[in-house]
Design an enzyme around this catalytic site. Structure first.
Site, PDB file in Angstrom:
ATOM      1  N   ARG A 124      25.881 -19.024  69.301  1.00  0.00           N
ATOM      2  CA  ARG A 124      25.576 -19.407  67.922  1.00  0.00           C
ATOM      3  C   ARG A 124      24.072 -19.437  67.623  1.00  0.00           C
ATOM      4  NH1 ARG A 124      28.120 -24.581  67.355  1.00  0.00           N
ATOM      5  NH2 ARG A 124      30.160 -23.641  67.202  1.00  0.00           N
TER       6      ARG A 124
ATOM      7  N   TYR B 200      13.136 -23.876  42.818  1.00  0.00           N
ATOM      8  CA  TYR B 200      14.143 -22.811  42.781  1.00  0.00           C
ATOM      9  C   TYR B 200      15.456 -23.394  42.244  1.00  0.00           C
ATOM     10  CZ  TYR B 200      17.142 -19.142  44.857  1.00  0.00           C
ATOM     11  OH  TYR B 200      18.043 -18.144  45.077  1.00  0.00           O
TER      12      TYR B 200
ATOM     13  N   ASP C  95       9.252 -25.312  49.993  1.00  0.00           N
ATOM     14  CA  ASP C  95       9.783 -23.953  49.957  1.00  0.00           C
ATOM     15  C   ASP C  95       8.580 -23.006  49.940  1.00  0.00           C
ATOM     16  OD1 ASP C  95      10.719 -21.415  49.125  1.00  0.00           O
ATOM     17  OD2 ASP C  95      12.405 -22.304  48.043  1.00  0.00           O
TER      18      ASP C  95
ATOM     19  N   LYS D 262      13.242 -12.367  51.220  1.00  0.00           N
ATOM     20  CA  LYS D 262      12.231 -11.822  50.319  1.00  0.00           C
ATOM     21  C   LYS D 262      11.199 -11.000  51.103  1.00  0.00           C
ATOM     22  CE  LYS D 262      14.549 -13.894  47.104  1.00  0.00           C
ATOM     23  NZ  LYS D 262      14.359 -15.252  46.633  1.00  0.00           N
TER      24      LYS D 262
HETATM   25  C1  LIG Z   1      15.345 -16.333  46.777  1.00  0.00           C
HETATM   26  C2  LIG Z   1      14.789 -17.663  46.968  1.00  0.00           C
HETATM   27  C3  LIG Z   1      15.455 -18.617  47.740  1.00  0.00           C
HETATM   28  C4  LIG Z   1      16.821 -18.401  48.323  1.00  0.00           C
HETATM   29  O1  LIG Z   1      16.908 -17.374  49.252  1.00  0.00           O
HETATM   30  P1  LIG Z   1      18.303 -16.666  49.555  1.00  0.00           P
HETATM   31  O2  LIG Z   1      18.085 -15.956  50.824  1.00  0.00           O
HETATM   32  O3  LIG Z   1      18.567 -15.770  48.383  1.00  0.00           O
HETATM   33  O4  LIG Z   1      19.340 -17.738  49.664  1.00  0.00           O
HETATM   34  C5  LIG Z   1      14.853 -19.841  47.922  1.00  0.00           C
HETATM   35  N1  LIG Z   1      13.668 -20.128  47.361  1.00  0.00           N
HETATM   36  C6  LIG Z   1      12.999 -19.238  46.623  1.00  0.00           C
HETATM   37  C7  LIG Z   1      11.679 -19.613  46.045  1.00  0.00           C
HETATM   38  C8  LIG Z   1      13.531 -17.986  46.391  1.00  0.00           C
HETATM   39  O5  LIG Z   1      12.875 -17.130  45.613  1.00  0.00           O
END
Ligand SMILES: *Cc1c(COP(=O)(O)O)cnc(C)c1O
Length: 405
Positions: free
Chosen positions: A70, A123, A194, A219
């Protein structure tokens, strides 16, 4: 971290990103591949019961000692090492998406009856996580403007977490992370940030005072719009323990192939981010001259309200920007539909250019909008663009024809 990290002779991240996770050489032939293979497995095999016991003991001490599939083997370990080096952390915990990493970090730090302060530029799906799951578990959240006065007013005896995102979603509001972290620590709060925008390459929340950095590898780290991935990174031993526990208990797992793709993407993170940032700046220069444009939201742009904070705390920029335009709702839809090189879609951080409209309801939930928007901006609409690796002259030509349409 894997043993390879201690062998890096340089602190320069561009060099390190090319050398983390090198495949080992065969001890007999002295040869091996350059790239680490995708180590797919569901479980781990041991040479003897003694070896198994030693591994279990190391795991109990909190070391990265896999006894089951895992948590993953070498490919996962290399990606975790890479993320630690990017973010300046001690351990990274992988999750199958950015959102899964956010849930993991919040669940690691919050229990029934406790409360988190969350900045209102967050977000959007974090609000959904609270509405659907966390509230049901007796965890409360307040979404507040990222100012010390507002946070102080919303602080409760049961507040445990300050959850930030800098720059914020949609309008890229730069936060004063050192000041916010200092305030939070005075009140014994854990600061979670984040860091998807910075992805450890142009912004480092842990160095600015945060306790946990959460990143959507979906991203810029993956960078090719072909995988979902997230991680929570920390340098604090007590938080390593909490994240380890939560990660293990939730069964969060990432496929070796996705970890492998993320490592491959991260080799060119610097190149891609720098080029996207350069192209975005060229596009901003064009946008700023258009009569229909009332404001640019791009921290590297001198007219951005957070420009001074960006200069102080970030080491670079990327391809993400928002632009306030005078178009009415039907006009902005027509402009978006007229674009040929920009894909219509959410997300960003890939090689390609994308466009969406920022929903008026989303703007209304960000106190930053109320603070910066003048009458002209309020009667218009907001576009969000991700500027990719296409030639910016072509992107500008595309925007020009769409604005004229
Ligand atoms: C896209 C995004 C997320 C979430 O990511 P995922 O992989 O799509 O779940 C979290 N925070 C920000 C700022 C984002 O742009």
């Amino acid at each position: 971290m894997t043993s390879s990290s201690s062998e890096h002779a340089t602190d320069r991240i561009d060099t390190r990103l090319q050398h983390i996770g090198q495949a080992p050489l065969d001890p007999i032939t002295g040869a091996g591949p350059v790239a680490l293979p995708s180590m797919r497995t569901s479980t781990v095999r041991f040479a003897s019961m003694d070896v198994l016991d030693r591994t279990q003991a190391a795991k109990q001490r909190g070391e990265r000692a896999p006894t089951y599939g895992r948590v993953g083997l070498q490919t996962h370990a290399a990606l975790e090492d890479l993320l630690c080096q990017l973010e300046g952390g001690q351990r990274a915990f992988l999750a199958p998406s950015g959102m899964a990493a956010i849930s993991m970090a919040l669940m690691a730090c919050l229990s029934q009856g406790e409360h988190a302060l969350v900045v209102d530029c967050v977000y959007g799906p974090v609000r959904y996580l609270h509405q659907t799951i966390l509230s049901r578990m007796g965890i409360s959240m307040d979404f507040v403007a990222p100012s010390l006065d507002r946070l102080q007013a919303a602080l409760r005896p049961e507040t445990r977490v300050l959850y930030l995102e800098s720059p914020g979603s949609l309008l890229l509001e730069m936060l004063d992370l050192p000041a916010l972290s200092q305030w939070a620590h005075q009140h014994n709060l854990t600061v979670i940030v984040d860091n998807t925008w910075g992805s450890g390459y142009i912004y480092q929340p842990l160095a600015l005072g945060a306790d946990i950095s959460v990143v959507a590898g979906t991203k810029y780290i993956g960078g090719h719009s072909d995988l979902m991935l997230g991680a929570a990174i920390t340098q604090d031993a007590a938080l390593v323990h909490k994240l380890h526990e939560t990660h293990y208990a939730l069964g969060s797992t990432v496929s070796a192939d996705d970890a492998w793709l993320a490592i491959r993407g991260a080799r060119t993170l610097g190149l891609r981010m720098r080029t996207c940032a350069e192209h975005a700046m060229v596009v901003c220069q064009w946008l700023a001259r258009q009569p229909q444009v009332s404001h640019l939201f791009f921290p590297a742009w001198p007219g951005d309200h957070g420009h001074a904070l960006w200069q102080r705390d970030a080491t670079g920029s990327n391809g993400l920007l928002s632009v306030a335009v005078d178009f009415t709702e039907p006009q902005v839809r027509q402009v978006i539909d007229s674009l040929r090189l920009f894909g219509i879609g959410y997300s960003w951080g890939g090689y390609e250019s994308l466009v969406t409209q920022v929903e008026p309801s989303a703007l209304a939930s960000h106190s930053y909008w109320a603070r910066v928007a003048d009458e002209r901006m309020k009667t218009g609409t907001v576009l969000r663009l991700h500027i990719g690796l296409e030639d910016p002259a072509d992107l500008i030509a595309d925007l020009r024809q769409a604005f004229a349409a």
